[in-house]
Design an enzyme around this catalytic site. Structure first.
Site, short mmCIF file in Angstrom:
data_model
loop_
_atom_site.label_atom_id
_atom_site.label_comp_id
_atom_site.label_asym_id
_atom_site.label_seq_id
_atom_site.Cartn_x
_atom_site.Cartn_y
_atom_site.Cartn_z
N GLN A 84 0.65 -1.45 0.08
CA GLN A 84 -0.34 0.05 0.02
C GLN A 84 0.88 1.16 -0.22
O GLN A 84 -0.09 2.45 0.33
CB GLN A 84 -1.18 -0.30 1.84
N SER A 85 2.14 1.17 -0.54
CA SER A 85 3.15 2.44 -0.31
C SER A 85 2.36 3.53 -1.26
O SER A 85 2.30 3.00 -2.34
CB SER A 85 3.98 1.76 -0.95
N ASN A 86 2.39 4.53 -0.88
CA ASN A 86 2.49 5.85 -1.39
C ASN A 86 3.07 6.41 -2.34
O ASN A 86 3.06 6.74 -4.03
CB ASN A 86 1.59 7.15 -0.69
N CYS B 50 5.07 4.33 -3.86
CA CYS B 50 5.04 3.22 -4.82
C CYS B 50 3.67 3.66 -6.11
O CYS B 50 4.83 4.18 -7.36
CB CYS B 50 5.39 2.01 -5.19
#
Ligand code: PLP
Length: 324
Positions: free
Chosen positions: A71-73, A75
């Site tokens: 859930q990396s913003n 990335c």
């Protein structure tokens, strides 16, 4: 000296939280809307990526590699930046491929990223191996570190202080405290350097989101090294000591990405008073920290405080069943 590739809508809005202020009559509360930075639902990584992507262009690279959680913003915004600037994008994401793609993972896929699921390696441990493989295949890869947090990325937030200072001067607003979520250190280091460079007289309150270790190094040390490197590169003569880089560690006990009543309370409070959305992992936690410090009078009365909204909205969909 440092050039950037335009990716976002700047300046981001600066707003007064008029309704919320009524619940906190002893303070004046403002918000800086980097959730509205414009790149594929926005967020703080857009500012860093403007410098990092330009560097990749300068070095004639054709492929970007970066890493993070599913859930990396960071990335997701990197995937969007790569689409816009014509790079291939490889994302190394911890854990295993889920049955359903949602939240940031869904958006990263839609934005065209090539996604590698890296199991237990959650913070880019496999970057080097992929880098060599891509080189052998005649690509020219460029590595963006975890969270985009090297000095070049942090420059995005040095510049952000200039942007804020111009807004404050124009509106004749004085800010005493700036609250924000701190996790890989680039935002914090950039704000710190920006404060020194542009002589913004406000105290930083970095709320620790993670257990504050990066590659086994305490996060205040990570921030400290970035700041020391920045002082040199920006020809600043200021003294900075490790203690100036300490994070507020009172709100991360549940662990990274664990949603508690604190985050829910913060999200509900801002959503219902102002119609502004926070995210459950970063800004929900940091906003809770700010409200708690105001409620418990850790900040002197009559202060003006600013919450720097760093984005993260798509994660709400992934955490749906923990939020209502
Ligand atoms: C990455 C991120 C942060 C933390 O910024 P760092 O520069 O990594 O400390 C805060 N909020 C959101 C929404 C983020 O995605």
């Amino acid at each position: 000296m440092f050039t950037k590739f335009p990716l976002g809508f700047f300046p981001t809005p600066l707003e007064k939280l008029t309704n919320l202020n009524k619940q906190f009559p002893k303070y004046t509360i403002y918000i800086k809307r980097d959730d509205q930075s414009g790149l594929a639902t926005g967020g703080n990584k857009t500012r860093k990526l403007e410098y990092l992507i330009q560097d990749a262009i300068n070095k004639n690279c054709d492929t970007i590699i970066t890493a993070g959680a599913q859930q990396s913003n960071h990335c997701r915004q990197t995937a969007a930046a790569c689409a816009k600037a014509n790079f291939k994008c490889h994302l190394l994401l911890g854990g295993h491929e889920p049955e359903t793609y949602t939240g940031n993972l869904l958006l990263s896929k839609q934005l065209g990223a090539i996604i590698h699921f890296t199991g237990e390696n959650r913070k880019g441990e496999d970057i080097h191996t992929l880098f060599e493989k891509l080189q052998k295949e005649n690509f020219k890869p460029y590595v963006i570190p975890y969270g985009g947090s090297n000095l070049l990325g942090a420059l995005g937030f040095v510049n952000a202080v200039k942007e804020l200072k111009e807004q404050l001067d124009k509106e004749k607003i004085k800010i005493d405290a700036i609250f924000f979520a701190s996790s890989s250190g680039g935002t914090q280091a950039g704000l710190h350097l920006g404060k020194l460079l542009y002589k913004l007289n406000a105290k930083l309150y970095p709320i620790a989101i993670d257990k504050s270790e990066l590659d086994g190094k305490p996060l205040n040390e990570v921030v400290f090294s970035l700041i020391k490197e920045g002082l040199q590169k920006l020809f600043l003569k200021d003294e900075v000591v490790l203690e100036d880089c300490n994070l507020i560690e009172n709100y991360n006990a549940a662990g990274y990405g664990e949603i508690t009543q604190n985050e829910r309370y913060a999200i509900d409070t801002l959503a219902k008073s102002e119609g502004i959305l926070l995210d459950p992992v970063y800004t929900g936690r940091a906003f809770y920290g700010m409200l708690d410090m105001l409620n418990t009078h850790k900040i002197s009365e009559n202060s003006s405080v600013l919450f720097w909204h760093t984005g993260g909205i798509p994660a709400n969909f992934y955490y749906a069943n923990k939020l209502i």
